[in-house]
Design a protein around this motif. Structure first.
Motif, PDB file in Angstrom:
ATOM      1  N   ASP A  91       2.540   2.487  -7.667  1.00  9.74           N
ATOM      2  CA  ASP A  91       2.642   2.719  -9.111  1.00  9.74           C
ATOM      3  C   ASP A  91       2.867   1.406  -9.863  1.00  9.74           C
ATOM      4  O   ASP A  91       2.394   1.236 -10.985  1.00  9.74           O
ATOM      5  N   ASP A  92       3.588   0.484  -9.228  1.00  7.44           N
ATOM      6  CA  ASP A  92       3.867  -0.798  -9.889  1.00  7.44           C
ATOM      7  C   ASP A  92       2.579  -1.561 -10.198  1.00  7.44           C
ATOM      8  O   ASP A  92       2.530  -2.337 -11.150  1.00  7.44           O
ATOM      9  N   ASP A  93       1.582  -1.398  -9.340  1.00  6.57           N
ATOM     10  CA  ASP A  93       0.279  -2.056  -9.520  1.00  6.57           C
ATOM     11  C   ASP A  93      -0.709  -1.338  -8.606  1.00  6.57           C
ATOM     12  O   ASP A  93      -0.678  -1.521  -7.390  1.00  6.57           O
ATOM     13  N   PRO A  94      -1.585  -0.510  -9.172  1.00  8.50           N
ATOM     14  CA  PRO A  94      -2.502   0.279  -8.334  1.00  8.50           C
ATOM     15  C   PRO A  94      -3.473  -0.565  -7.519  1.00  8.50           C
ATOM     16  O   PRO A  94      -4.115  -0.047  -6.600  1.00  8.50           O
ATOM     17  N   GLY A  95      -3.570  -1.859  -7.824  1.00  9.02           N
ATOM     18  CA  GLY A  95      -4.412  -2.735  -7.000  1.00  9.02           C
ATOM     19  C   GLY A  95      -3.783  -3.070  -5.659  1.00  9.02           C
ATOM     20  O   GLY A  95      -4.431  -3.610  -4.776  1.00  9.02           O
ATOM     21  N   ILE A  96      -2.499  -2.758  -5.513  1.00  4.57           N
ATOM     22  CA  ILE A  96      -1.777  -3.086  -4.278  1.00  4.57           C
ATOM     23  C   ILE A  96      -1.737  -1.863  -3.377  1.00  4.57           C
ATOM     24  O   ILE A  96      -1.323  -0.774  -3.781  1.00  4.57           O
ATOM     25  N   GLN A  97      -2.200  -2.055  -2.157  1.00  9.56           N
ATOM     26  CA  GLN A  97      -2.317  -0.961  -1.194  1.00  9.56           C
ATOM     27  C   GLN A  97      -1.333  -1.147  -0.041  1.00  9.56           C
ATOM     28  O   GLN A  97      -1.059  -2.279   0.370  1.00  9.56           O
ATOM     29  N   MET A  98      -0.848  -0.018   0.487  1.00 10.58           N
ATOM     30  CA  MET A  98      -0.077  -0.040   1.736  1.00 10.58           C
ATOM     31  C   MET A  98      -0.582   1.083   2.621  1.00 10.58           C
ATOM     32  O   MET A  98      -1.004   2.125   2.124  1.00 10.58           O
ATOM     33  N   TYR A  99      -0.508   0.842   3.923  1.00 10.14           N
ATOM     34  CA  TYR A  99      -0.926   1.886   4.861  1.00 10.14           C
ATOM     35  C   TYR A  99       0.186   2.908   5.053  1.00 10.14           C
ATOM     36  O   TYR A  99       1.370   2.599   4.932  1.00 10.14           O
ATOM     37  N   SER A 100      -0.224   4.124   5.423  1.00  5.26           N
ATOM     38  CA  SER A 100       0.764   5.148   5.772  1.00  5.26           C
ATOM     39  C   SER A 100       0.176   6.142   6.761  1.00  5.26           C
ATOM     40  O   SER A 100      -1.000   6.500   6.670  1.00  5.26           O
ATOM     41  N   HIS A 101       1.030   6.565   7.678  1.00  4.72           N
ATOM     42  CA  HIS A 101       0.665   7.690   8.558  1.00  4.72           C
ATOM     43  C   HIS A 101       1.004   9.033   7.915  1.00  4.72           C
ATOM     44  O   HIS A 101       0.774  10.067   8.511  1.00  4.72           O
ATOM     45  N   LEU A 102       1.564   9.010   6.738  1.00  6.54           N
ATOM     46  CA  LEU A 102       1.911  10.221   5.981  1.00  6.54           C
ATOM     47  C   LEU A 102       2.696  11.227   6.815  1.00  6.54           C
ATOM     48  O   LEU A 102       2.249  12.354   7.035  1.00  6.54           O
ATOM     49  N   PRO A 103       3.881  10.824   7.277  1.00 14.34           N
ATOM     50  CA  PRO A 103       4.680  11.764   8.069  1.00 14.34           C
ATOM     51  C   PRO A 103       4.891  13.073   7.302  1.00 14.34           C
ATOM     52  O   PRO A 103       5.175  13.047   6.101  1.00 14.34           O
ATOM     53  N   GLY A 104       4.695  14.184   7.980  1.00 20.37           N
ATOM     54  CA  GLY A 104       4.891  15.487   7.349  1.00 20.37           C
ATOM     55  C   GLY A 104       3.618  16.089   6.792  1.00 20.37           C
ATOM     56  O   GLY A 104       3.590  17.282   6.480  1.00 20.37           O
ATOM     57  N   THR A 105       2.564  15.311   6.655  1.00 16.12           N
ATOM     58  CA  THR A 105       1.310  15.833   6.117  1.00 16.12           C
ATOM     59  C   THR A 105       0.398  16.232   7.279  1.00 16.12           C
ATOM     60  O   THR A 105       0.177  15.417   8.174  1.00 16.12           O
ATOM     61  N   PRO A 106      -0.117  17.484   7.274  1.00 16.77           N
ATOM     62  CA  PRO A 106      -0.962  17.908   8.398  1.00 16.77           C
ATOM     63  C   PRO A 106      -2.196  17.014   8.554  1.00 16.77           C
ATOM     64  O   PRO A 106      -2.715  16.481   7.568  1.00 16.77           O
ATOM     65  N   VAL A 107      -2.655  16.900   9.789  1.00 12.98           N
ATOM     66  CA  VAL A 107      -3.798  16.045  10.083  1.00 12.98           C
ATOM     67  C   VAL A 107      -5.039  16.536   9.336  1.00 12.98           C
ATOM     68  O   VAL A 107      -5.357  17.726   9.363  1.00 12.98           O
TER      69      VAL A 107
END
Ligand SMILES: [Zn+2]
Lengths: 137, 440
Positions: A91-107
């Motif tokens: 949110d601070d800067d939408p041009g900045i990306q980070m990876y996530s395994h999204l714990p809790g979100t179904p595959v």
């Protein structure tokens, strides 16, 4: 998921120290007032190395995009296949990306565009690492 | 002789440079390929250095040039497909001793230096110019074209080779370990495979334009078909199997939406070309293929993975550079051989070029029309890496052979082969060459 352990080096130490305190910091160029990630020795815009700092960010973002990893090159992660691998926009800067395994979100059931918040997860050697969770889950 | 890496100034990275100053004055006159293999079998005759020598000698023979006429050599020094000689693994001394060595015992086995080649090709007695064009053949071609144009060399060999050892690629080293160094960990703890970034861009593309992975099937079938008509390629040589929609769509995911076939197969290979001046090319054995322009992009994404917006902006920018320096428009292209490894980004290159007038979001619909070598709109007549295995070379060889009229069973018949473009790799950044049957 059990991620590989992390052995901070001098360059990355502030990022991992912050993670250990459950704070997310992103490299920022004071001269450009511009975040950059992945962090580098110099600002990718102005080229300066001495104007870089680690700046606290809000820890809020949205899911920009995702893929599902079925054939991972990292041995420790292979037992968790298939798994989500999403890209978060800050949110601070939408041009900045980070990876996530999204714990809790179904595959492969990933709400693209959904709001997420940072959490901190232990890796194999206990070092905390920033991860992201869909808000409201 | 120490070999320098090509300076940035040799690449045409910027828009507004105008017509390339050597347009039509540099020509490709020889092509050489070594046989392909899935992996190195450990013999001296099949190591990456030996393959390179074979490809280079074939390019020289093909051009009908005496080896002592050659005065330049441009080499891509890296040969890895993602596989490395494991630290601590005993060196293959019998292989090493079969060649004249440089300081690095793995030279010719897991890398390739210009010095190693010159020491082991004693017939090249007059090479005065050597240079590295790191990365792909696409880089090396740009460097060789510029070098010949600038008069640094008059008759110049260019070579790109690949080694592939036993074991699954990218799974050794840090990826097999329990920990990662902190800086690498910031981006690598999540374990995305090599095709992950492309898969993401393709997913965004499908969402934005309402397309689907199934729509890739005609492109994959066409590419494999063309590849099977490429006698130098891996699939033609070792696995002459067509790739119909059922087989393509039933294959396992690597990084969904990229499946196994969307990932090109790593192989052992070497490809080489002989470049010379247009003047000297006139009396050589093969019909010269003239270089109208070379163009490059060194654009980097803002953050981890190039977004679709970043990709589209850069493919469009690359196309403007390609056309500007060559003094052509999209209408002049007889066919295109842009890169395809990974298959899921070929459409970005096509749309950036505006090939046959297609715009962003239209390439997958275009794939549902006649894109064959017999039709009016050939797509990837080389078959690319999908049809030939991972070389990043087939696209260039095919442009040369098509424009010479010697692409054999792969020869395009629905268009007159006059002007073509090849290059890559990734849609963000890349190196491109415009080829022409005529110097004008
Ligand atoms: Zn700056």
């Amino acid at each position: 998921m059990s991620k590989q352990g992390v052995v901070p080096d001098s360059f990355s130490q502030p990022f991992w120290d912050a993670a250990s305190e459950q704070r997310l910091v992103i490299q920022n160029c004071r001269a450009c007032d511009r975040l950059q990630h992945p962090p580098a020795e110099a600002c990718s815009q102005c080229g300066a190395g001495d104007s870089l700092e680690w700046k606290p960010v809000s820890g809020r973002g949205t899911i920009y995009n995702y893929g599902v990893v079925h054939d991972c090159p990292v041995r420790l992660l292979q037992e968790d296949q298939p798994f989500n691998l999403a890209v978060i926009m800050l949110d601070d800067d939408p041009g900045i990306q980070m990876y996530s395994h999204l714990p809790g979100t179904p595959v492969d059931d990933v709400p693209v565009g959904a709001a997420v918040e940072v959490i901190f997860e232990p890796t194999a050697n206990g070092q905390l690492v920033p991860e992201w969770r869909v808000i409201g889950d | 002789m120490t070999t320098p890496t090509a300076p940035d100034a040799m690449y045409r990275n910027d828009e507004g440079l105008g017509i390339w100053e050597h347009r039509g004055k540099v020509a490709a006159v020889g092509v050489g390929h070594a046989p392909t293999a899935r992996r190195w079998d450990g013999r001296a005759e099949t190591c990456v250095g030996a393959l390179s020598i074979q490809a280079l000698r074939r390019a020289v023979d093909d051009a009908g040039v005496a080896p002592d006429q050659i005065d330049g050599l441009v080499v891509v020094p890296s040969t890895t497909t993602g596989s490395f000689w494991e630290e601590g693994k005993p060196l293959p001394l019998d292989v090493i001793r079969s060649f004249r060595q440089t300081q690095d015992p793995l030279d010719g086995i897991a890398k390739l230096s210009a010095e190693w080649l010159l020491q082991n090709m004693p017939e090249l007695t007059n090479v005065r110019f050597t240079m590295y064009g790191p990365g792909c053949m696409s880089n090396a071609l740009n460097v060789a074209a510029q070098a010949v144009g600038d008069g640094l060399t008059h008759t110049c060999l260019v070579v790109k080779s690949w080694h592939n050892f036993e074991g699954r690629y990218y799974q050794g080293g840090d990826n097999a370990g329990e920990t990662l160094p902190g800086t690498a960990a910031i981006t690598r703890l999540w374990g995305g495979p090599a095709s992950y970034g492309t898969a993401l861009q393709f997913a965004e593309y499908c969402r934005k334009y309402g397309k689907s992975h199934e729509m890739m099937a005609p492109f994959m079938e066409n590419s494999r078909r063309n590849g099977l008509l490429f006698p130098e390629g891996y699939w033609a040589q070792h696995r002459p199997e067509e790739l119909g929609p059922e087989d393509y769509l039933a294959s396992r995911w690597i990084a969904k939406p990229a499946n196994l076939f969307d990932n090109d197969i790593p192989i052992m290979m070497s490809g080489a070309y002989l470049f010379t001046t247009a003047e000297r090319a006139k009396d050589m054995r093969q019909k010269p293929v003239y270089i109208l322009n070379h163009a490059s992009s060194n654009t980097r994404p803002r953050s981890l993975v190039p977004t679709l917006d970043e990709v589209e902006a850069d493919t469009a920018r690359s196309a403007r550079k390609i056309y500007e320096g060559a003094g052509i428009t999209a209408d002049d292209l007889s066919f295109e051989n842009m890169y395809d490894g990974f298959s899921l980004f070929h459409q970005f290159h096509l749309e950036g070029l505006g090939y046959r007038g297609i715009r962003f979001g239209e390439a997958l619909d275009f794939y549902q029309t006649d894109i064959s070598i017999e039709g009016p709109n050939p797509v990837s007549p080389s078959g690319g890496n999908v049809g030939g295995g991972r070389s990043r070379v087939w696209m260039h060889t095919d442009c040369i052979q098509q424009l010479q009229g010697r692409a054999g069973a792969r020869q395009v018949t629905g268009v007159r082969p006059e002007v073509a473009v090849s290059g890559g790799p990734m849609p963000l950044a890349g190196n491109f060459t415009v080829w022409s049957a005529s110097p004008d």
